[in-house]
Design a protein around this motif. Sequence first.
Motif, short mmCIF file in Angstrom:
data_model
loop_
_atom_site.label_atom_id
_atom_site.label_comp_id
_atom_site.label_asym_id
_atom_site.label_seq_id
_atom_site.Cartn_x
_atom_site.Cartn_y
_atom_site.Cartn_z
N PRO A 10 -7.81 -6.21 -21.42
CA PRO A 10 -8.11 -7.24 -20.42
C PRO A 10 -8.50 -8.55 -21.09
O PRO A 10 -9.16 -8.58 -22.13
N ALA A 204 -4.65 -15.53 -17.39
CA ALA A 204 -4.24 -14.13 -17.30
C ALA A 204 -2.72 -13.98 -17.42
O ALA A 204 -2.22 -13.06 -18.09
N ALA A 221 -5.32 -11.96 -10.11
CA ALA A 221 -5.92 -13.03 -10.90
C ALA A 221 -6.41 -14.17 -10.02
O ALA A 221 -7.42 -14.82 -10.35
N ALA A 224 -9.72 -13.05 -8.90
CA ALA A 224 -10.66 -13.18 -10.03
C ALA A 224 -11.09 -14.64 -10.20
O ALA A 224 -12.28 -14.94 -10.40
N ALA A 258 -14.74 -13.10 -15.96
CA ALA A 258 -13.81 -12.16 -15.32
C ALA A 258 -12.98 -11.49 -16.42
O ALA A 258 -12.34 -12.18 -17.22
N GLU A 259 -13.03 -10.17 -16.47
CA GLU A 259 -12.17 -9.39 -17.35
C GLU A 259 -10.97 -8.94 -16.53
O GLU A 259 -11.10 -8.06 -15.67
N ILE A 260 -9.80 -9.52 -16.77
CA ILE A 260 -8.63 -9.31 -15.93
C ILE A 260 -7.64 -8.42 -16.68
O ILE A 260 -7.19 -8.74 -17.78
N CYS A 266 -9.78 -6.79 -11.77
CA CYS A 266 -10.74 -7.46 -12.64
C CYS A 266 -12.11 -6.81 -12.56
O CYS A 266 -12.43 -6.10 -11.60
#
Length: 606
Positions: A10, A204, A221, A224, A258-260, A266
């Motif tokens: 991610p 992303a 995304a 997110a 945000a970890e996408i 996310c």
Amino acid sequence: MMASQQPRRPVRVANCSGALTDPAEHMYNQARYGHVDFITGDYLAEANMADSAAAAAAGPDRPKWIKSAFDGIVMSLGLINDKKIKVVVNGGCLDPKGMAEAVHQEVQDKGLKLRVAYVEGDDLKDQAHQLLRGEHPIPHLDHANRSVQLAENTRSFLQDPEGMPIVAANAYLGYRAIKRGLDRGADIIICGRVADASPVIAAAAWWHKWRTTDYDQLAGALIAGHLIECSTYVTGANFAGAHNYPARDFVNIGCPIAEISVSGECVITKHKELGGFVTADTVKCQLLYELQGDIYLNSDVKADISDICVTQCRDDRVRVSGARGAPPPSTTKLAIFYQAGFQSEILLNASGYATGHKWDIQEEQVRERLRKQNQLDQLDVLEFQRVGVPMENPDCQLASTTYMRIFAQAKKAEWVMNVAAAWNYMFMAHFPALVPQSLIDESVTLIGTESDPAGRDKSRVGPPQETQPLEKRRSYETRDPVSLSSFGPCARRPLGDIVLARSGDKGANVNIGLFVQTAQQWGWFRSFMTCDRLRELMGKDWDDSFFIERVEFPKIYAVHFVVYGLLGRGVSSSTRLDCLGKGFAEFIRAVHVPIPTRFLQQDSRL
């Protein structure tokens, strides 16, 4: 036999701003206190564009970009270089090229190997009148909804281009030019009016190598980006459940990350070293902020969030999933600002016995003076707004104090100065329109190469490959309501005792999303919270010219409304004290309603 290529981990996208007031230190902190791949920043509200246009008109040497965005980049350049962090911000405002060149000069002066780029194509000021008055004039943002009544004089600037000149007209761009710049080696990209979430989508999409037609991933995304775009809102600020946490928890709140993932899902989190907190409820509050309903529109993708899920993983980590994507609309929002005149606000206070009568006297005195001097008809708007209710049997003077806000607008400064000799401010009016994406010349320009530091490399991206026509937004009451009497005895309590909420502006409209905590509460709440109920809760603020849309998000126990027309002609010309609609949700939560006592007895830990 070759092993299949594994998807990338991610991407960690840290946001550092939700408005131009956010300090430069936010960017530095996001770079310093942990690993991130990208830092994005959203510095632009509609009013910022108008303010920048007014400042630029006052002096040609005044920068037309956001100073806090520039300062944040300059402060963080060493960390950005050492940690190989990519930066995308919309702080370029009306002059992304100028800001990019200033950043490029800072990079050169520091001897760093960072390539700077800027995105153009949003500025349609020179075409605005032709687009609005041509053979096929572009429509207002809410034209498709025949139930919506536009505020009086919404289009008056079109009939008086000299007296009400357009000072800025900027289209909301998507992610494609940003991604093109990343593809071509840019490390820092300065944008003007891109959509708030577009820098996050671009990060992303570049990281995971998505195609422009990977709509489900892009939609994820987009959500997110929506969740982290507003600075500290998702890490505790402007949180409806703040009363359940000690005040100390809201000191030095950090911005979110945000970890996408490659699927578009996310996890919302933050740096451990920074203050604030991320919970399912802070995420839901931000998710419900400034929505258009259950379909979230962007220049590159439409996100259907009907089945959105929000799940607490562990402390300060919340997973968001369930967004579905579709091709974007064929139009994008065009924010047009024009010089409509001048504005005056006077804030008075009174305390003690018979305060209401004191305000009656004040209004009569001001109106009569203006009438006798033949000045009353010069004013476009004159309102006497009473703020607050004095406490009965007050225990101190402040408890018996209320305010009157005298609000005036007119085309000439001297006319509003007749209402008040001081406290008059120039202000911009706002007209939200829709412009075909095919008319926009969107591009990204990279500054300098090792062989030619002063060179320019411009690349145009063109409109989206596929679009869909705008459709009427869904609106419905709950499909299988439950009898409210089946929930047993009730007590009249503030709605906020069991309901959290968030609200905000969407042009001339206000959105409000409200949610409960449990499935039992949801059965009652979705049956209780109808369009008629919202009209009732709005009380004297309701006007029959307004229109309401309603949808539900059952997986997060939320009901969402859009109230059309509540802000008049929009944020920058609204007469309402709460011109951004941010306090609307808290007002509704404070209204007393019959709540089943079984829910009041539960420890729901809002």
